[in-house]
Each structure stands twice: as C-alpha cells, then as structure tokens.
Design an enzyme around this catalytic site. Structure first.
Site, PDB file in Angstrom:
ATOM      1  CG  LEU A  84      -1.786   1.272   1.416  1.00 23.30           C
ATOM      2  CD1 LEU A  84      -3.188   0.896   1.902  1.00 23.30           C
ATOM      3  CD2 LEU A  84      -1.154   2.258   2.412  1.00 23.30           C
ATOM      4  CB  THR A 143       5.164  13.514   3.822  1.00 19.84           C
ATOM      5  OG1 THR A 143       4.788  14.848   4.218  1.00 19.84           O
ATOM      6  CG2 THR A 143       6.456  13.144   4.535  1.00 19.84           C
ATOM      7  CG  LEU A 144       6.336  17.190  -0.972  1.00 26.48           C
ATOM      8  CD1 LEU A 144       5.669  18.193  -1.901  1.00 26.48           C
ATOM      9  CD2 LEU A 144       7.719  16.839  -1.474  1.00 26.48           C
ATOM     10  CD  GLN A 204       2.855  15.942   7.650  1.00 32.28           C
ATOM     11  OE1 GLN A 204       3.060  15.551   6.494  1.00 32.28           O
ATOM     12  NE2 GLN A 204       1.703  16.482   8.013  1.00 32.28           N
ATOM     13  CG  ASP A 226      -1.458   7.573   3.066  1.00 28.00           C
ATOM     14  OD1 ASP A 226      -2.363   7.934   2.292  1.00 28.00           O
ATOM     15  OD2 ASP A 226      -1.349   8.012   4.224  1.00 28.00           O
ATOM     16  N   GLY A 241       0.908  11.694   0.628  1.00 28.53           N
ATOM     17  CA  GLY A 241       0.593  12.738   1.593  1.00 28.53           C
ATOM     18  C   GLY A 241       0.204  12.109   2.913  1.00 28.53           C
ATOM     19  CB  CYS A 242       1.858   9.355   4.695  1.00 30.82           C
ATOM     20  SG  CYS A 242       3.520   9.943   5.135  1.00 30.82           S
ATOM     21  N   GLY A 243       0.908  12.443   6.041  1.00 30.49           N
ATOM     22  CA  GLY A 243       0.779  13.118   7.326  1.00 30.49           C
ATOM     23  C   GLY A 243       1.708  12.544   8.371  1.00 30.49           C
ATOM     24  CB  CYS A 274     -12.793  25.396   7.307  1.00 34.12           C
ATOM     25  SG  CYS A 274     -11.419  26.015   6.313  1.00 34.12           S
TER      26      CYS A 274
END
Length: 398
Positions: free
Chosen positions: A168, A194-195, A199, A170, A172-174, A356
């Site tokens: 798997l 991730t960038l 994180q 993910d 943008g895995c936070g 939001c």
C-alpha cells in the site's frame, strides 16, 4: 463625516440572520429581527475598493489585524453569509479567476512546508492523539474525535478490500496513522510519502521506535517521482494541494502506481456547486497554492486517467463536526498559542477553522471519498458494499 451608506447596504444584504454592527464612530445598527447571533465591531474604516476587489482577503486581514472584532460565534456568522442568496460577501458573488500558481516540485515542497512544518508541537496542542489532520468519520454521534479518526482510517482501509502481504502507498501520509494501521492491523507493507520535513522526521522515529522497518517505509519525496507499483493507493487531503493544472496528472500518476486491478481510495475536499476554486485569504495565509476542485472536475480527470469509479461517499457533516471539535480544542489552548505565536497568528487560525466549518455546514464545500479501480470496475471487489461495513464492524468501526 464619512458616508457609511455603502457599508450599510453591503451588511444589510450579506446576512440571513440577525446581527448587530458597531461602526468606527460609535454608531450602532441592528440587522434582522430577533436575538443577534453575533456583533461585528468595525474599529477602523475599511476601503470600499478593497472590499469590492477582494472581499474575503480584505475582511480576513482586517480580522487578523484587529480592525474588525467579532463577538459571538464566527462559524454561525460565516454560515449566514454562505446561506444568504443576496449576500455580496458570498463567495459565488465575488469569485475570481483561479490565479496562476507554480506547482513545480520545489514550489510544492515550499507550500506544504509553510503549513505543515509550523511545528509538530503546534498540531499536538489541538489535534487528537492520532495526529490526524483531516476529516474524521463519526460512526456514532457519541464518538470522540480520536475514535472518529480511527474510524476514518479503518473505513478507508476496509474499502480497499486489501489482503495480508499486499503493498500500500499513502500519498501525503501526514503523521503516519494510516500507514501504521495498515501494517499493524491489516498486515500490509505500507509506504508513505510526504513533503513535510517534520512529518517525515516524526514517522521515521516512530518506525524505529516500534521496530517496523520491514513493514513501514517513509519517503520525503514528491509523489510525481515515485516509480514502484502498489496493490493499493490511498491519498487523504492531498489533491487540494496539487493545483488545478496538475489534477489530471495526479490521477494519471495514481493509475501508473497501481498494479492491474489495484484499488485506490482518494479522500479530499470537493465542491458540489459553487464551492470549488480558490479563496484569496486562505490561499495567501493558510494553504498557498491550494485549489478545491468540484466533483465534476475530479470525475472527469478520473475518467481521463483510465481509472474506474467503484464508489463515491460524501462526508460533509463529518468534516463540519471535525472542525468544530478542532475549534474547541484550539480555543482551549489559546493562551499557549498566543504566547508562542502571537495574537495575529491565533486570530488567523481561529478564523480559518471556524470559516471552514461554516463552509461545510452551509454546503458550500464537501469532502468526498472516491474508490477507484485500475481495470474493469470492481473486478477484485465484492459485488455489494456490504463487505465495507462488515469489515468496519470487525475492525471496531461501530
């Protein structure tokens, strides 16, 4: 003396609930009948030309700078703006063309880090213990935020119908809750990308601390650079960052990353009506480079990427409730945040969270989970949705 007529006209047309307004010279005016939901205090004159050209940016900055004070519930106030058909302040009334914004790999990394690398300690103050910064899934009205975030992660993994030993990814895995859950509860080999430097550091340390080096992997890398194939791809709260011009390539990359008949679950903020696009204030102060696509855009891009849709699930009310809990948590640590980051920063984030929540409450925007297959739709999926809910029950999503 400055003529306030145009200000009064704007305010009179902008709300579908009673409010009180106090102008800079002390004049007080009530709009609507009944108990006011909030009071707006205008400490300074705000140039009409600024309101006319960039309403959300102008009022957002005025609130941050203390030129406008709001006594009462900001969420309710903004919700009335969205619900007022004649409101000049409604986003559909002053929508602008989407500004051009660079989404090169270098610029995307800078944009992501400007938001997510404020500091892990900042997010720890008001997120739940899972450190999940996206819409939760409230299987019950009584679920705590932490329960609902576990629900969301498991609900996503259950939709994939994954088998032990499969791979798997993910995007943008936070802070890694999904990939750790995939490895530990579903026996998957899970990779996150991730960038965000903070994180990445957080997940790397957790992998080592839990001895999961052979089952959980993390890369500080742009999703466009990935080459490996995966049985399943997830991406939660990510496509809002890729930019309008990159959405088709984003879904095409998901196709490229999947094995044949692999499944993908993409979860993100989506407009159903006029809510798609860019809010100038949020784009400048919160999510630089962000763009919220409408549901038709996403479906079109999914089709062009040769992915097939197996299921679409809107979760608008879930994100409203998530944001309301975040707001309450944020208010509970107001003194800590102000002491560390300053009053202006606190007001900015408070306005962001509550506005939001108002956007979701009013239906201005939604959040949607798209379940997709590479290959004939649902080839390796059960015939009905029943498997999702059976797996939810098995994994504690009640």
């Amino acid at each position: 003396m400055l003529d306030k007529t145009i200000y009064k006209q704007i305010l009179n047309a902008s709300f579908n609930a009673p409010i009180d307004v106090e102008f800079w010279d002390g004049e007080k005016v009530s709009y609507g009948d009944g108990e006011p939901i909030a009071k707006i205090i205008m400490h300074e004159v705000i140039p009409v030309k600024d309101i006319m050209s960039h309403a959300s940016l102008t009022f957002g900055e005025a609130y941050m700078d203390g030129k406008i004070e709001i006594q009462g519930d900001i969420q309710k106030l903004v919700t009335t703006v969205y619900n007022s058909k004649d409101s000049f302040l409604n986003s559909s009334k002053f929508a602008k063309l989407v500004p051009k914004h660079s989404h090169t790999e270098k610029k995307s990394k800078a944009d992501v880090q400007s938001h997510y690398d404020i500091g892990n300690d900042f997010y720890e103050k008001w997120l739940d213990p899972t450190m999940t910064y996206s819409c939760a899934y409230f299987a019950s009205e009584d679920d705590s935020l932490e329960d609902a975030q576990w629900n969301k992660v498991r609900h996503i993994l259950n939709k994939l119908n994954a088998k032990p030993g499969e791979k798997l990814l993910d995007i943008g895995c936070g802070w890694g809750t999904l990939i750790f859950t995939a490895a530990k509860e579903y026996n998957l080999e899970a990779t996150g990308v991730t960038l965000s430097q903070q994180q990445y550091d957080f997940v790397t340390k957790k992998i080592e601390a839990e001895g999961l080096q052979d089952r959980v992997h993390i890369y500080l890398e742009d999703y466009r650079e990935l080459k490996d194939k995966y049985d399943h791809v997830t991406s939660v709260g990510m496509f809002e960052h890729v930019g309008k011009e990159n959405l088709e390539a984003y879904f095409e990359q998901i196709n490229h990353l999947l094995v044949e008949n692999g499944t993908a679950l993409i979860h993100g903020i989506t407009g159903q009506h006029n809510g798609a696009g860019v809010d100038a204030w949020i784009n400048k102060y919160i999510f630089p480079g962000g763009y919220v696509p409408n549901i038709a855009e996403n479906v079109e891009h999914i089709m062009h990427a040769s992915l097939q849709i197996d299921d679409i699930e809107p979760l608008r009310r879930h994100y409203q409730k998530t944001l309301e809990i975040w707001t309450e948590n944020f208010h509970n640590v107001s003194e800590e945040v102000i002491s560390r980051y300053g009053e202006r920063f606190y007001r900015m984030w408070d306005l962001y969270l509550q506005s939001c929540a108002a956007s979701f409450e009013s239906g201005n925007i939604d959040v949607v989970q798209y379940l997709m297959t590479k290959g004939p739709s649902g080839t390796d999926l059960p015939m009905t949705r029943a498997y999702m809910y059976q797996a939810d029950t098995k994994h504690g999503v009640k």
